[in-house]
Every structure is written in C-alpha cells, then in structure tokens.
Design a protein around this motif. Sequence first.
Motif, PDB file in Angstrom:
ATOM      1  N   LEU A  64      15.135  22.201  44.626  1.00 17.57           N
ATOM      2  CA  LEU A  64      15.601  21.206  45.177  1.00 17.57           C
ATOM      3  C   LEU A  64      15.413  19.932  45.525  1.00 17.57           C
ATOM      4  O   LEU A  64      16.158  18.947  45.206  1.00 17.57           O
ATOM      5  CB  LEU A  64      16.270  21.180  46.376  1.00 17.57           C
ATOM      6  N   PHE A  65      14.217  19.625  44.532  1.00 17.69           N
ATOM      7  CA  PHE A  65      13.810  18.119  44.631  1.00 17.69           C
ATOM      8  C   PHE A  65      12.517  17.762  44.292  1.00 17.69           C
ATOM      9  O   PHE A  65      12.070  18.804  43.741  1.00 17.69           O
ATOM     10  CB  PHE A  65      13.988  17.981  46.060  1.00 17.69           C
ATOM     11  N   THR A  66      12.519  16.922  43.851  1.00 17.59           N
ATOM     12  CA  THR A  66      11.247  16.537  42.792  1.00 17.59           C
ATOM     13  C   THR A  66      10.281  15.178  43.853  1.00 17.59           C
ATOM     14  O   THR A  66      10.763  14.358  44.924  1.00 17.59           O
ATOM     15  CB  THR A  66      11.287  15.609  41.983  1.00 17.59           C
ATOM     16  N   ILE A  67       9.012  15.480  44.877  1.00 17.89           N
ATOM     17  CA  ILE A  67       8.264  15.226  45.022  1.00 17.89           C
ATOM     18  C   ILE A  67       7.347  14.237  44.555  1.00 17.89           C
ATOM     19  O   ILE A  67       6.763  14.917  43.516  1.00 17.89           O
ATOM     20  CB  ILE A  67       7.649  14.928  47.237  1.00 17.89           C
ATOM     21  N   ASN A  68       6.828  13.192  44.919  1.00 20.20           N
ATOM     22  CA  ASN A  68       5.356  12.356  44.249  1.00 20.20           C
ATOM     23  C   ASN A  68       4.964  11.842  44.970  1.00 20.20           C
ATOM     24  O   ASN A  68       4.911  10.886  45.910  1.00 20.20           O
ATOM     25  CB  ASN A  68       5.776  11.177  42.967  1.00 20.20           C
ATOM     26  N   ILE A  69       3.274  12.255  44.759  1.00 15.46           N
ATOM     27  CA  ILE A  69       2.797  11.961  45.589  1.00 15.46           C
ATOM     28  C   ILE A  69       1.753  10.697  45.105  1.00 15.46           C
ATOM     29  O   ILE A  69       0.883  11.183  43.465  1.00 15.46           O
ATOM     30  CB  ILE A  69       1.539  12.749  46.400  1.00 15.46           C
ATOM     31  N   GLN A  70       1.245   9.016  45.195  1.00 14.55           N
ATOM     32  CA  GLN A  70       0.796   8.491  44.460  1.00 14.55           C
ATOM     33  C   GLN A  70      -0.241   7.882  44.911  1.00 14.55           C
ATOM     34  O   GLN A  70      -0.247   7.080  46.071  1.00 14.55           O
ATOM     35  CB  GLN A  70       1.713   8.041  43.226  1.00 14.55           C
TER      36      GLN A  70
ATOM     37  N   TYR B 136      -0.641  17.327  38.320  1.00 11.99           N
ATOM     38  CA  TYR B 136      -1.993  16.465  38.756  1.00 11.99           C
ATOM     39  C   TYR B 136      -2.252  15.206  37.493  1.00 11.99           C
ATOM     40  O   TYR B 136      -2.830  15.918  36.428  1.00 11.99           O
ATOM     41  CB  TYR B 136      -3.297  17.801  39.336  1.00 11.99           C
ATOM     42  N   HIS B 137      -2.515  14.507  37.505  1.00 12.48           N
ATOM     43  CA  HIS B 137      -2.239  12.868  36.858  1.00 12.48           C
ATOM     44  C   HIS B 137      -3.657  12.630  37.367  1.00 12.48           C
ATOM     45  O   HIS B 137      -3.937  11.970  38.605  1.00 12.48           O
ATOM     46  CB  HIS B 137      -1.703  12.005  36.323  1.00 12.48           C
TER      47      HIS B 137
ATOM     48  N   LYS C 260      -2.226  10.653  40.908  1.00 15.63           N
ATOM     49  CA  LYS C 260      -0.601  11.470  40.848  1.00 15.63           C
ATOM     50  C   LYS C 260      -0.438  12.447  41.588  1.00 15.63           C
ATOM     51  O   LYS C 260      -1.331  13.431  40.181  1.00 15.63           O
ATOM     52  CB  LYS C 260       0.394   9.996  40.278  1.00 15.63           C
ATOM     53  N   VAL C 261       0.295  13.133  41.419  1.00 18.45           N
ATOM     54  CA  VAL C 261       0.555  14.891  42.287  1.00 18.45           C
ATOM     55  C   VAL C 261       2.329  14.463  42.141  1.00 18.45           C
ATOM     56  O   VAL C 261       3.107  13.755  42.916  1.00 18.45           O
ATOM     57  CB  VAL C 261       0.769  15.474  42.864  1.00 18.45           C
ATOM     58  N   GLU C 262       2.545  15.318  41.040  1.00 20.93           N
ATOM     59  CA  GLU C 262       4.484  15.921  41.312  1.00 20.93           C
ATOM     60  C   GLU C 262       4.953  17.050  41.537  1.00 20.93           C
ATOM     61  O   GLU C 262       4.514  17.468  40.826  1.00 20.93           O
ATOM     62  CB  GLU C 262       4.714  15.513  40.179  1.00 20.93           C
ATOM     63  N   LEU C 263       5.445  16.852  42.783  1.00 19.35           N
ATOM     64  CA  LEU C 263       5.513  18.391  43.244  1.00 19.35           C
ATOM     65  C   LEU C 263       7.242  18.871  42.845  1.00 19.35           C
ATOM     66  O   LEU C 263       8.072  18.089  43.213  1.00 19.35           O
ATOM     67  CB  LEU C 263       6.067  18.161  44.505  1.00 19.35           C
ATOM     68  N   HIS C 264       7.437  19.822  41.612  1.00 17.38           N
ATOM     69  CA  HIS C 264       8.808  20.039  41.265  1.00 17.38           C
ATOM     70  C   HIS C 264       9.237  21.206  42.486  1.00 17.38           C
ATOM     71  O   HIS C 264       8.540  22.387  42.044  1.00 17.38           O
ATOM     72  CB  HIS C 264       8.005  20.402  40.064  1.00 17.38           C
ATOM     73  N   HIS C 265      10.355  21.119  42.957  1.00 15.77           N
ATOM     74  CA  HIS C 265      10.158  22.116  44.197  1.00 15.77           C
ATOM     75  C   HIS C 265      12.364  22.411  42.992  1.00 15.77           C
ATOM     76  O   HIS C 265      12.835  21.794  42.563  1.00 15.77           O
ATOM     77  CB  HIS C 265      11.111  21.589  45.089  1.00 15.77           C
TER      78      HIS C 265
ATOM     79  N   LEU D  60      -9.081  19.070  44.607  1.00 16.85           N
ATOM     80  CA  LEU D  60      -7.834  18.580  43.223  1.00 16.85           C
ATOM     81  C   LEU D  60      -7.496  16.822  43.426  1.00 16.85           C
ATOM     82  O   LEU D  60      -8.626  16.321  42.331  1.00 16.85           O
ATOM     83  CB  LEU D  60      -6.666  18.973  42.736  1.00 16.85           C
ATOM     84  N   TYR D  61      -7.653  16.417  44.541  1.00 16.67           N
ATOM     85  CA  TYR D  61      -7.754  15.070  44.952  1.00 16.67           C
ATOM     86  C   TYR D  61      -9.319  14.196  44.473  1.00 16.67           C
ATOM     87  O   TYR D  61      -9.627  13.113  44.563  1.00 16.67           O
ATOM     88  CB  TYR D  61      -7.558  15.042  46.186  1.00 16.67           C
ATOM     89  N   SER D  62     -10.510  14.446  43.965  1.00 12.00           N
ATOM     90  CA  SER D  62     -11.457  13.976  44.137  1.00 12.00           C
ATOM     91  C   SER D  62     -12.240  14.608  42.434  1.00 12.00           C
ATOM     92  O   SER D  62     -13.544  13.775  42.380  1.00 12.00           O
ATOM     93  CB  SER D  62     -12.395  14.011  45.143  1.00 12.00           C
ATOM     94  N   LYS D  63     -11.528  15.650  41.324  1.00 10.49           N
ATOM     95  CA  LYS D  63     -12.163  16.504  41.240  1.00 10.49           C
ATOM     96  C   LYS D  63     -12.230  17.019  40.195  1.00 10.49           C
ATOM     97  O   LYS D  63     -11.504  17.698  40.732  1.00 10.49           O
ATOM     98  CB  LYS D  63     -13.513  17.134  41.570  1.00 10.49           C
ATOM     99  N   GLU D  64     -11.517  15.954  39.031  1.00  9.82           N
ATOM    100  CA  GLU D  64     -10.454  16.449  37.939  1.00  9.82           C
ATOM    101  C   GLU D  64     -11.143  18.132  37.268  1.00  9.82           C
ATOM    102  O   GLU D  64     -11.810  18.448  36.739  1.00  9.82           O
ATOM    103  CB  GLU D  64     -10.906  15.564  36.597  1.00  9.82           C
TER     104      GLU D  64
END
Length: 226
Positions: A218-224, A202-203, A211-216, A160-164
């Motif tokens: 209890l929290f939200t983590i962003n990877i960009q 995934y965007h 960018k990836v938004e991890l929705h938990h 997913l990180y290199s191929k939409e």
Amino acid sequence: MITIMITAALLFWLLQKTETTVSGNSSFLMISGKAKFAALFFLIAMTFQAQEKTINYNVLRNGTIIGQMQFYQKTNNDDVFLKISSKVKTRLIFGIDIKTEEGSHFKNGKLISSYVKRQVNGKEKANKTTQLVDSSYKTLAENKKGQIKQQYIDYNLMLLYSKEPVGESEVYSDSFQQFLVIKKTNNHSYRIVLPDGNYNDYHFLNGVCQKVELHHSLFTINIQIA
C-alpha cells in the motif's frame, strides 16, 4: 570521533617527543618512560570509549518526514549491544502513531538475546523475544513459545545498520523469528523479502547502512541517515 582522532595525534606526538628528547640523564629517561606508559594507557582508555556509536535516521513517506529512528551500538570486549528505537506518525485512512524498540546482545559473535516491542496508537502490537538456551534458541511471541533449532545466530536485521552483509546469504529476523534470504541487487545494495510478501532494500556506504526502502503493498517508506 574527531576529538578521539585529535587526542590520538597528540599522544603520538608526545611519544615521539619523549623518545627524541632523552639524554644521558637517567632521571629524565625515567620520567620519559612514565610519560610514555601514561600516554599509552590513556590512548587505550580512549579507544574503549570510542566503541559506542549512534546513527540517526529520518523516516520519510512521499518525501515528507514522518518520524525518526535511532541506531545505537556499544562494544565492550567480546560483547556487542544493539538498540533501535523509532517513532513514526502518519495517516492512511486514519492517523497512525507507531513506537518501536528493538534490542540485541551478541557475545563472541553469537546472538545471546534479542527483543522487539511495538505499539500502535498506544496499544501493544508486538512483544517478542529470542533467547539462547543451551544449544538452541527459545522464542516468545505474544506469550506463544517457540524454538529455533540453530546452534548460533551471528547476523540479524539489527546488525544490517552497521555491518554490510558481504558474503552473507541469510539474516535472522527478530520480528518474524525466522531466517530470511539476502539477495544482492547492486553494488552495496541488498534486498530482503519478508514472509508477508513485502520487501526491504538496504543501501550501504563504507559498511554503514545509508538508506532503507520499505516496500509495502500500500505504500513505500524510506529510512535514511539524517
């Protein structure tokens, strides 16, 4: 990448130059031919070197960087090797130090093997592998064996990180060791709901995950991209 582009441009100029400067002198024509061959050989070598790429990401929580993640891909003819490594330090009720490493090997577009390793505060929390054996996949998770009755896997979460996922309806999770549904939410944006009820968004831009938004719960983590 810029160096490769400049080199390719210079080689193109060289090839054009050898063609336009050929005269009736046969020895000069022979040298020009050798120069062209050498230039083409060098260009091919540079192309193979260009089949490695690394993308660095920041991991954020509430706008604060709490870690880094690195995606690496190497392509060698029909083989594709992927690796993701990350280090995250944050605090919920107590401090959490998470280190994760994932790897995959594809050949001719088919997953051959993958692994997921995760440590939390120095203790192993995940050690999983997926291996193609004959016409199906064998899985191992914390010494527990399993099987996926699938002839081939051609798309997993690491890709997913290199191929939409254009045209893809599902993706293999090396961590959950099962297929997950891909739902398109917007142009170049996709959602994957995890078996535990959480979900990731995934965007993409130009086919690369930005960018990836991890929705938990209890929290939200962003990877960009850093």
